[in-house]
Write a protein that holds these residues in place. Structure first.
Motif, PDB file in Angstrom:
ATOM      1  N   UNK A   1       5.352   8.631  28.815  1.00 53.67           N
ATOM      2  CA  UNK A   1       4.002   8.122  28.612  1.00 53.67           C
ATOM      3  C   UNK A   1       3.094   9.141  27.922  1.00 53.67           C
ATOM      4  N   UNK A   2       3.225  10.399  28.274  1.00 54.76           N
ATOM      5  CA  UNK A   2       2.375  11.419  27.646  1.00 54.76           C
ATOM      6  C   UNK A   2       2.662  11.520  26.152  1.00 54.76           C
ATOM      7  N   UNK A   3       3.923  11.428  25.778  1.00 54.71           N
ATOM      8  CA  UNK A   3       4.305  11.482  24.368  1.00 54.71           C
ATOM      9  C   UNK A   3       3.795  10.240  23.648  1.00 54.71           C
ATOM     10  N   UNK A   4       3.944   9.097  24.251  1.00 59.11           N
ATOM     11  CA  UNK A   4       3.489   7.844  23.641  1.00 59.11           C
ATOM     12  C   UNK A   4       1.979   7.869  23.406  1.00 59.11           C
ATOM     13  N   UNK A   5       1.243   8.387  24.381  1.00 61.73           N
ATOM     14  CA  UNK A   5      -0.215   8.458  24.222  1.00 61.73           C
ATOM     15  C   UNK A   5      -0.588   9.378  23.060  1.00 61.73           C
ATOM     16  N   UNK A   6       0.100  10.527  22.960  1.00 57.64           N
ATOM     17  CA  UNK A   6      -0.202  11.468  21.889  1.00 57.64           C
ATOM     18  C   UNK A   6       0.101  10.867  20.521  1.00 57.64           C
ATOM     19  N   UNK A   7       1.197  10.112  20.419  1.00 55.55           N
ATOM     20  CA  UNK A   7       1.536   9.481  19.148  1.00 55.55           C
ATOM     21  C   UNK A   7       0.561   8.362  18.800  1.00 55.55           C
ATOM     22  N   UNK A   8       0.103   7.657  19.800  1.00 59.12           N
ATOM     23  CA  UNK A   8      -0.865   6.591  19.532  1.00 59.12           C
ATOM     24  C   UNK A   8      -2.196   7.179  19.057  1.00 59.12           C
ATOM     25  N   UNK A   9      -2.593   8.304  19.648  1.00 58.92           N
ATOM     26  CA  UNK A   9      -3.835   8.946  19.210  1.00 58.92           C
ATOM     27  C   UNK A   9      -3.746   9.371  17.754  1.00 58.92           C
ATOM     28  N   UNK A  10      -2.571   9.860  17.358  1.00 57.76           N
ATOM     29  CA  UNK A  10      -2.436  10.362  15.987  1.00 57.76           C
ATOM     30  C   UNK A  10      -2.184   9.260  14.972  1.00 57.76           C
ATOM     31  N   UNK A  11      -1.337   8.297  15.319  1.00 55.40           N
ATOM     32  CA  UNK A  11      -0.878   7.313  14.337  1.00 55.40           C
ATOM     33  C   UNK A  11      -1.397   5.902  14.578  1.00 55.40           C
ATOM     34  N   UNK A  12      -2.053   5.683  15.701  1.00 52.08           N
ATOM     35  CA  UNK A  12      -2.491   4.334  16.007  1.00 52.08           C
ATOM     36  C   UNK A  12      -1.325   3.446  16.407  1.00 52.08           C
ATOM     37  N   UNK A  13      -1.519   2.128  16.263  1.00 60.48           N
ATOM     38  CA  UNK A  13      -0.491   1.172  16.673  1.00 60.48           C
ATOM     39  C   UNK A  13       0.640   1.035  15.663  1.00 60.48           C
TER      40      UNK A  13
END
Length: 227
Positions: free
Chosen positions: A57-69
């Motif tokens: 989940x922490x990795x997914x959140x970081x990727x969403x912050x950077x790249x969006x959906x």
């Protein structure tokens, strides 16, 4: 070869035998690792572990912050094809995105591999002294750069003609992926290996030819005359 040799020389004796491999993309690292696994080694596959890490989940959140959906599939999982398009490419934005991804994933992969190695070593230390030493294969891209050489008793140096290697990867990877991995390999050549740890395996022909050499490696690791 004699039994009871020290851990540093990579010969059969006490403890755990740790094997790594080095070679550019398409040179056959996975083939060698798979062959050793079929012979009885435990393979720690960094790519598989990285795939698991992408689900944290922490990795997914970081990727969403950077790249969006844009790097997520409709079911919420990471879209690896979209993520690859975002991090592999010619522009500086791709290089920055790749560094960000590596910063998220690589330390977590390293920690998982280190934990598993520690567990195998702990079990081996508690095992009866006549039990054969376990063999663990580190199927890790850029073994030198990732800092794993010191853990290895043996490092298989893969020798493969560039033409053969490039034909293998042309259908499996995008030009951006190939360029990024080739550049990384050029910063991580095997001439930085301790000479005593290296052993060359020719992976430029068919799988059976490679397998026969891997069986020789296995016999030396196990100190036996049969695969």
């Amino acid at each position: 070869m004699t039994a009871g040799a020290s851990r540093d020389d990579g010969l059969p004796g006490g403890g755990v035998r740790v094997v790594g491999s080095v070679g550019p993309i398409g040179s056959g690292k996975s083939t060698v690792a798979r062959s050793l696994g079929e012979l009885g080694a435990e393979v720690l596959d960094a790519d598989r572990i990285a795939h698991e890490v992408l689900g944290e989940e922490e990795v997914r959140r970081a990727l969403r912050r950077r790249h969006g959906d844009g790097v997520f599939a409709p079911d919420g999982a990471i879209d690896r094809r979209a993520l690859a398009a975002a991090v592999f490419g010619p522009g500086p934005e791709h290089a920055e995105a790749l560094l960000h991804l590596e910063g998220l994933v690589h330390p977590r992969v390293h920690d998982r591999i280190a934990a598993r190695l520690a567990a195998v070593r702990g079990a081996a230390a508690a095992a009866p002294p006549d039990r054969p030493a376990p063999v663990v294969v580190l199927d890790v891209p850029l073994l030198v750069r990732a800092g794993w050489v010191a853990e290895c008793d043996l490092v298989v140096v893969l020798a493969c003609d560039d033409g053969v290697r490039r034909a293998r990867i042309a259908a499996r990877h995008s030009p951006g992926q190939i360029a990024a991995r080739e550049a990384a390999w050029n910063r991580d050549p095997p001439d930085r290996l301790p000479a005593a740890k290296g052993r060359t395996v020719d992976t430029g022909r068919d799988v059976a030819y490679t397998r026969s050499q891997v069986e020789d490696v296995w016999r030396d690791l196990r100190g036996s005359s049969s695969p």
